[in-house]
Motif scaffolding. Structure first.
Motif, PDB file in Angstrom:
ATOM      1  N   ALA A   1      86.426  23.128  40.979  1.00 38.04           N
ATOM      2  CA  ALA A   1      85.261  22.710  40.206  1.00 38.04           C
ATOM      3  C   ALA A   1      85.099  21.195  40.238  1.00 38.04           C
ATOM      4  O   ALA A   1      83.981  20.677  40.305  1.00 38.04           O
ATOM      5  CB  ALA A   1      85.380  23.194  38.768  1.00 38.04           C
ATOM      6  N   TYR A   4      83.406  20.084  43.398  1.00 38.60           N
ATOM      7  CA  TYR A   4      81.958  20.320  43.354  1.00 38.60           C
ATOM      8  C   TYR A   4      81.258  19.295  42.460  1.00 38.60           C
ATOM      9  O   TYR A   4      80.142  18.859  42.750  1.00 38.60           O
ATOM     10  CB  TYR A   4      81.662  21.738  42.858  1.00 38.60           C
ATOM     11  CG  TYR A   4      81.861  22.800  43.917  1.00 38.60           C
ATOM     12  CD1 TYR A   4      81.116  22.781  45.092  1.00 38.60           C
ATOM     13  CD2 TYR A   4      82.793  23.822  43.744  1.00 38.60           C
ATOM     14  CE1 TYR A   4      81.300  23.755  46.073  1.00 38.60           C
ATOM     15  CE2 TYR A   4      82.982  24.804  44.715  1.00 38.60           C
ATOM     16  CZ  TYR A   4      82.235  24.759  45.881  1.00 38.60           C
ATOM     17  OH  TYR A   4      82.413  25.716  46.843  1.00 38.60           O
ATOM     18  N   ASP A   5      81.929  18.902  41.365  1.00 43.75           N
ATOM     19  CA  ASP A   5      81.350  17.878  40.485  1.00 43.75           C
ATOM     20  C   ASP A   5      81.185  16.558  41.235  1.00 43.75           C
ATOM     21  O   ASP A   5      80.156  15.879  41.120  1.00 43.75           O
ATOM     22  CB  ASP A   5      82.241  17.662  39.260  1.00 43.75           C
ATOM     23  CG  ASP A   5      82.220  18.848  38.304  1.00 43.75           C
ATOM     24  OD1 ASP A   5      81.324  19.706  38.457  1.00 43.75           O
ATOM     25  OD2 ASP A   5      83.098  18.920  37.426  1.00 43.75           O
ATOM     26  N   ARG A   8      78.399  16.892  43.693  1.00 46.99           N
ATOM     27  CA  ARG A   8      77.120  16.875  42.969  1.00 46.99           C
ATOM     28  C   ARG A   8      76.683  15.443  42.692  1.00 46.99           C
ATOM     29  O   ARG A   8      75.526  15.071  42.927  1.00 46.99           O
ATOM     30  CB  ARG A   8      77.283  17.632  41.652  1.00 46.99           C
ATOM     31  CG  ARG A   8      76.077  17.553  40.719  1.00 46.99           C
ATOM     32  CD  ARG A   8      76.495  17.880  39.294  1.00 46.99           C
ATOM     33  NE  ARG A   8      77.383  16.863  38.753  1.00 46.99           N
ATOM     34  CZ  ARG A   8      78.203  17.055  37.722  1.00 46.99           C
ATOM     35  NH1 ARG A   8      78.273  18.234  37.140  1.00 46.99           N
ATOM     36  NH2 ARG A   8      78.966  16.071  37.286  1.00 46.99           N
ATOM     37  N   CYS A  23      75.685  22.557  43.969  1.00 45.57           N
ATOM     38  CA  CYS A  23      77.035  22.180  43.530  1.00 45.57           C
ATOM     39  C   CYS A  23      77.247  22.524  42.058  1.00 45.57           C
ATOM     40  O   CYS A  23      78.335  22.967  41.661  1.00 45.57           O
ATOM     41  CB  CYS A  23      77.267  20.688  43.762  1.00 45.57           C
ATOM     42  SG  CYS A  23      77.512  20.242  45.490  1.00 45.57           S
ATOM     43  N   CYS A  24      76.219  22.317  41.230  1.00 48.28           N
ATOM     44  CA  CYS A  24      76.318  22.690  39.816  1.00 48.28           C
ATOM     45  C   CYS A  24      76.566  24.185  39.669  1.00 48.28           C
ATOM     46  O   CYS A  24      77.407  24.621  38.870  1.00 48.28           O
ATOM     47  CB  CYS A  24      75.031  22.310  39.078  1.00 48.28           C
ATOM     48  SG  CYS A  24      74.875  20.570  38.687  1.00 48.28           S
ATOM     49  N   LYS A  26      77.863  26.254  41.863  1.00 46.01           N
ATOM     50  CA  LYS A  26      79.211  26.577  42.339  1.00 46.01           C
ATOM     51  C   LYS A  26      80.254  26.201  41.287  1.00 46.01           C
ATOM     52  O   LYS A  26      81.197  26.957  41.018  1.00 46.01           O
ATOM     53  CB  LYS A  26      79.495  25.820  43.639  1.00 46.01           C
ATOM     54  CG  LYS A  26      78.659  26.259  44.827  1.00 46.01           C
ATOM     55  CD  LYS A  26      79.195  27.530  45.445  1.00 46.01           C
ATOM     56  CE  LYS A  26      78.504  27.829  46.769  1.00 46.01           C
ATOM     57  NZ  LYS A  26      79.011  29.087  47.367  1.00 46.01           N
ATOM     58  N   SER A  27      80.077  25.023  40.682  1.00 47.30           N
ATOM     59  CA  SER A  27      81.018  24.560  39.664  1.00 47.30           C
ATOM     60  C   SER A  27      81.011  25.484  38.452  1.00 47.30           C
ATOM     61  O   SER A  27      82.061  25.830  37.907  1.00 47.30           O
ATOM     62  CB  SER A  27      80.663  23.130  39.252  1.00 47.30           C
ATOM     63  OG  SER A  27      81.596  22.619  38.338  1.00 47.30           O
ATOM     64  N   ILE A  36      77.763  20.836  32.315  1.00 45.33           N
ATOM     65  CA  ILE A  36      77.222  20.990  33.670  1.00 45.33           C
ATOM     66  C   ILE A  36      75.835  21.618  33.608  1.00 45.33           C
ATOM     67  O   ILE A  36      74.935  21.256  34.377  1.00 45.33           O
ATOM     68  CB  ILE A  36      78.178  21.835  34.536  1.00 45.33           C
ATOM     69  CG1 ILE A  36      79.532  21.136  34.664  1.00 45.33           C
ATOM     70  CG2 ILE A  36      77.572  22.077  35.919  1.00 45.33           C
ATOM     71  CD1 ILE A  36      80.589  21.955  35.376  1.00 45.33           C
TER      72      ILE A  36
END
Length: 491
Positions: A1, A4-5, A8, A23-24, A26-27, A36
């Motif tokens: 996570a 991905y952050d 993002r 990306c949000c 996925k996170s 998020i």
């Protein structure tokens, strides 16, 4: 996570919104964090294709924030969980008051502790006591972004020490000559932690009469600090020139020439109209060499129009004026700056231009970000400088006028598009102030093609630019406001 952050954040700064949203998602699939979800709602483009797209994203923010409120989400630390502000809303060319208030109200509802007030009794001020003023800023001490420091250094240094004790609340980083000079101009410097709750508790521990925020909205930490009541009087000015919508922010310090009649409707804060710009700006050090087209590989036989502003200031409405200039002047070469962060912004802007004026796109040239002296040399080399409508220059205008170079400006309805006009008014030089799109285009083309008139305007600027630098009366006027605000609170 976490990966991905980070991705993002990188995509957001590049203006790659679809990738950032992915990306949000996925996170969130790995770790559910309401922060998020909020960040996803608040993400908007950096470069817009049209005015309609701007309206779409503004409406989307309101609708999706209402949905999050209906879900009953809660945040315990918005700075850590969301970590961003609504910075780019100010570039939409619209009245942001209602939207900013809705965003601030949302944050208070999902995190009531944001509107924190310290549980302590303040010492009563005695007659003759100095007013303790605290300056809270992240960008005052920014290693790479020096605009806020240049605009506020002189105020900090020149406030009367018979009347004021000046305390800087800063977030530690590196040190430059400017950062050192700012610190030396204060009576006291307090290094704050970079977490919201410890930072506000440390500020509250000092008996500060006025908290002065030069740049709310440019970073998430000072934005969320401003929700708390950390001093009896809390005020801000136009480092980021837009209202906050935050209930605990009392005053927005502006000036008469920056505001039109009825501008109170643009602010959730009480609007303060000084007679002068509330700036004490030291004259910048000029380039060591004379302006040279050869230095930048510009052709000698063209008319150089430079618009030396960040790409995100280019509202879609500006394209029509740029297109008209390029079509009317076949010798025109338009010089733009990529921006100091990501070249992708320039690519997005060029893509839009290729639809607006495809026949002239080969006469648009982007230059990389460069050191200040080279930047000033670039401006001095131009025949004419163009200012975008809606959100113009501040620091850039001071630097250009110090070089004696005229900026064509078309002052708009909001103060963020009126700083250059206000500086011209203070100088008494109004030759380059347009009152509509057509006059903007005509002034620009005349400056580029009428060398005698251009030199006449430059001479006026050089003869009067001293009137905007080291303006001690601006400091005295700010002092009178600070004293009045404290007296009013104590009644």
């Amino acid at each position: 996570a976490v990966a991905y952050d980070n991705m993002r954040n990188a995509y957001i700064y590049q203006g790659k919104l679809e990738e950032a949203v992915l990306c949000c998602e996925k996170s969130l699939s790995i770790r559910h964090d309401p922060g998020i979800e909020v960040r996803k709602v608040m993400m908007i483009p950096v470069i817009y294709e049209s005015g309609e797209q701007i309206l779409h994203y503004r409406e989307k923010i309101v609708t999706e924030l209402e949905s999050l409120k209906a879900k009953g989400i809660r945040l315990h630390d918005p700075n850590a969980q969301v970590g961003s502000t609504n910075f780019y809303l100010a570039y939409h060319g619209m009245n942001d008051r209602e939207l900013q208030q809705k965003i601030a109200s949302f944050y208070i509802q999902v995190c009531p502790e944001l509107a924190w007030t310290p549980n302590k009794e303040r010492k009563a001020r005695k007659p003759g006591d100095k007013i303790n003023i605290g300056v809270v800023s992240m960008h005052l001490y920014n290693m790479s972004q020096q605009t806020i420091g240049k605009l506020n250094r002189g105020i900090i240094r020149n406030l009367s020490r018979e009347k004021f004790h000046v305390r800087l609340f800063r977030f530690t980083g590196g040190e430059t000559h400017l950062i050192k000079a700012i610190a030396e101009g204060a009576d006291e410097v307090i290094d704050l932690p970079s977490e919201l709750k410890p930072a506000r508790e440390m500020i509250a521990a000092y008996d500060t009469d006025i908290l002065f925020y030069p740049d709310i909205g440019m970073d998430s930490l000072t934005y969320f600090l401003a929700f708390s009541r950390l001093a009896p009087v809390q005020c801000m000015t136009w480092g980021h020139p837009v209202t906050t919508g935050i209930p605990n922010m009392d005053y927005f310090i502006s000036s008469q020439d920056l505001e039109l009649p009825g501008a109170e409707d643009h602010y959730s804060e009480r609007l303060v109209r000084l007679s002068r710009l509330g700036v004490y700006y030291y004259p910048p050090e000029l380039p060591d060499t004379k302006p040279s087209r050869e230095k930048f590989a510009f052709p000698e036989d063209c008319n150089l129009y430079a618009c030396p502003h960040a790409p995100f200031k280019f509202h879609p409405d500006f394209d029509l004026a740029l297109a008209a200039i390029l079509r009317s002047d076949p010798k025109a070469l338009l010089i733009l700056i990529e921006g100091g962060t990501f070249k992708h912004w320039a690519e997005l802007l060029l893509k839009r231009f290729s639809k607006t004026f495809p026949e002239a796109i080969d006469r648009v040239r982007f230059m990389p970000a460069m050191p200040t002296k080279d930047f000033m040399s670039l401006m001095a080399t131009a025949d004419v400088l163009l200012e975008p409508p809606y959100f113009g220059g501040g620091n850039t205008t001071y630097e250009a006028l110090a070089c004696g170079v005229p900026f064509v400006t078309w002052p708009g309805p909001f103060m963020r598009g009126r700083v250059t006009f206000a500086l011209y008014r203070q100088m008494g030089v109004l030759d380059c102030v347009a009152n509509n799109p057509q006059s903007y285009i005509e002034i620009a083309i005349r400056l580029a093609n009428d060398k005698a008139w251009r030199e006449e305007v430059r001479a006026k600027i050089r003869a009067n630019s001293h009137l905007i630098f080291e303006d001690i009366e601006a400091v005295r006027e700010l002092e009178r406001f600070f004293e009045s605000a404290v007296r009013q609170h104590e009644r």
